[in-house]
Design a protein around this motif. Structure first.
Motif, mmCIF file in Angstrom:
data_model
loop_
_atom_site.group_PDB
_atom_site.id
_atom_site.type_symbol
_atom_site.label_atom_id
_atom_site.label_comp_id
_atom_site.label_asym_id
_atom_site.label_seq_id
_atom_site.Cartn_x
_atom_site.Cartn_y
_atom_site.Cartn_z
ATOM 1 N N ALA A 26 -6.238 113.272 81.304
ATOM 2 C CA ALA A 26 -5.472 114.193 82.147
ATOM 3 C C ALA A 26 -4.813 115.276 81.295
ATOM 4 N N ALA A 27 -4.333 114.893 80.108
ATOM 5 C CA ALA A 27 -3.712 115.877 79.212
ATOM 6 C C ALA A 27 -4.749 116.889 78.731
ATOM 7 N N ASP A 28 -5.956 116.416 78.419
ATOM 8 C CA ASP A 28 -7.036 117.327 78.027
ATOM 9 C C ASP A 28 -7.267 118.381 79.101
ATOM 10 N N ALA A 29 -7.388 117.923 80.337
ATOM 11 C CA ALA A 29 -7.674 118.823 81.455
ATOM 12 C C ALA A 29 -6.539 119.815 81.665
ATOM 13 N N ALA A 30 -5.298 119.354 81.538
ATOM 14 C CA ALA A 30 -4.142 120.231 81.742
ATOM 15 C C ALA A 30 -4.099 121.321 80.677
ATOM 16 N N ILE A 31 -4.349 120.955 79.431
ATOM 17 C CA ILE A 31 -4.339 121.937 78.340
ATOM 18 C C ILE A 31 -5.457 122.957 78.540
ATOM 19 N N ALA A 32 -6.641 122.493 78.920
ATOM 20 C CA ALA A 32 -7.766 123.402 79.140
ATOM 21 C C ALA A 32 -7.479 124.378 80.276
ATOM 22 N N ARG A 33 -6.820 123.900 81.339
ATOM 23 C CA ARG A 33 -6.481 124.781 82.461
ATOM 24 C C ARG A 33 -5.513 125.876 82.035
ATOM 25 N N VAL A 34 -4.508 125.499 81.255
ATOM 26 C CA VAL A 34 -3.527 126.484 80.788
ATOM 27 C C VAL A 34 -4.211 127.556 79.940
ATOM 28 N N ILE A 35 -5.109 127.127 79.038
ATOM 29 C CA ILE A 35 -5.812 128.081 78.179
ATOM 30 C C ILE A 35 -6.692 129.000 79.012
ATOM 31 N N SER A 36 -7.465 128.441 79.931
ATOM 32 C CA SER A 36 -8.410 129.245 80.703
ATOM 33 C C SER A 36 -7.703 130.287 81.565
ATOM 34 N N ARG A 37 -6.484 129.984 82.009
ATOM 35 C CA ARG A 37 -5.758 130.914 82.882
ATOM 36 C C ARG A 37 -4.962 131.959 82.110
ATOM 37 N N ASN A 38 -4.653 131.687 80.849
ATOM 38 C CA ASN A 38 -3.731 132.554 80.119
ATOM 39 C C ASN A 38 -4.337 133.250 78.908
ATOM 40 N N THR A 39 -5.629 133.090 78.687
ATOM 41 C CA THR A 39 -6.246 133.741 77.541
ATOM 42 C C THR A 39 -6.726 135.140 77.928
ATOM 43 N N ALA A 40 -7.338 135.823 76.975
ATOM 44 C CA ALA A 40 -7.863 137.173 77.201
ATOM 45 C C ALA A 40 -8.986 137.401 76.203
ATOM 46 N N PRO A 41 -9.835 138.418 76.426
ATOM 47 C CA PRO A 41 -10.975 138.642 75.520
ATOM 48 C C PRO A 41 -10.579 138.824 74.053
ATOM 49 N N ALA A 42 -9.503 139.539 73.772
ATOM 50 C CA ALA A 42 -9.129 139.800 72.373
ATOM 51 C C ALA A 42 -8.763 138.524 71.611
ATOM 52 N N PRO A 43 -7.811 137.720 72.113
ATOM 53 C CA PRO A 43 -7.509 136.476 71.389
ATOM 54 C C PRO A 43 -8.684 135.515 71.331
ATOM 55 N N GLU A 44 -9.527 135.511 72.362
ATOM 56 C CA GLU A 44 -10.711 134.648 72.330
ATOM 57 C C GLU A 44 -11.673 135.090 71.225
ATOM 58 N N ALA A 45 -11.848 136.392 71.063
ATOM 59 C CA ALA A 45 -12.731 136.900 70.010
ATOM 60 C C ALA A 45 -12.183 136.551 68.627
ATOM 61 N N ILE A 46 -10.860 136.648 68.477
ATOM 62 C CA ILE A 46 -10.237 136.295 67.190
ATOM 63 C C ILE A 46 -10.414 134.804 66.907
#
Length: 207
Positions: A26-46
């Motif tokens: 459940a913690a894995d899923a929660a962390i992944a959801r937070v990342i997927s909703r709050n990231t952006a192309p620039a930090p992902e590329a970095i």
């Protein structure tokens, strides 16, 4: 049905036991959801660029170059070169073997929002467990335990940071990274019995 019961039932039916399906927590899923909703192309590329620092191909080239450079030097340096090369090879092979035994879907295959925010696709779909990048970094962090305090802390901080990039790009669940890091540390310590690295006289001061 619990995993043990599933394996026992598979034996009875004559079905293959492996690969075993690993589910994210459940913690894995929660962390992944937070990342997927709050990231952006620039930090992902970095993050994706940084993650190459823990890639097995890059590390194998560096370990081989270090091994070649250590030839002709004193025994302690040659032993360090042998150890680094052996650990890197073993840390490259181990995750591939484990991924034949375990199936786990990568988080980047389960997100739609994240792709819109710049998250791309990594590796094979069912190869989430364990993280090979983190396994290499766990071995590096463990080996750094023989360095002076400043170099040790810096190396271990880099190892942890590069491992975290695998979570940020949703290539792995958090537990995959933790498991890979721990396996790498154990692997490095076990291989010391084979390579003899480091001897007591070769340990750097930790003050």
């Amino acid at each position: 049905m619990p995993t043990t019961a599933r394996i026992r039932a598979s034996r009875i039916r004559g079905a293959p036991i492996f690969p075993i399906t690993v589910r994210p927590t459940a913690a894995d899923a929660a962390i992944a959801r937070v990342i997927s909703r709050n990231t952006a192309p620039a930090p992902e590329a970095i993050a994706r660029g940084l993650t190459w620092g823990a890639d097995e191909k890059v590390l194998l080239v560096l370990a081989a170059a270090g091994w070649i450079a250590s030839r002709g030097h004193d025994t302690s340096l040659q032993r360090a070169g042998n150890h680094a090369l052996l650990v890197t090879i073993a840390a490259s092979l181990l995750p591939h073997g484990l991924k034949l035994l375990f199936n786990q879907t990568r988080p980047d295959r389960l997100t739609v929002v994240g792709h819109a925010h710049g998250i791309s696709v990594s590796g094979n779909r069912e190869d989430a467990f364990p993280s090979g990048h983190a396994l290499h970094m766990g071995a590096l962090a463990s080996a750094a335990g023989t360095l002076p305090a400043g170099a040790r802390r810096a190396t271990q901080a880099v190892a942890v940071a590069l491992s975290v990039t695998r979570v940020l790009v949703l290539a792995h669940w958090s537990s995959d990274v933790v498991a890979g890091f721990a396996l790498g540390a154990v692997l490095e310590r076990l291989l010391r019995f084979w390579t003899g690295y480091p001897t007591v006289g070769e340990r750097w001061s930790k003050t």
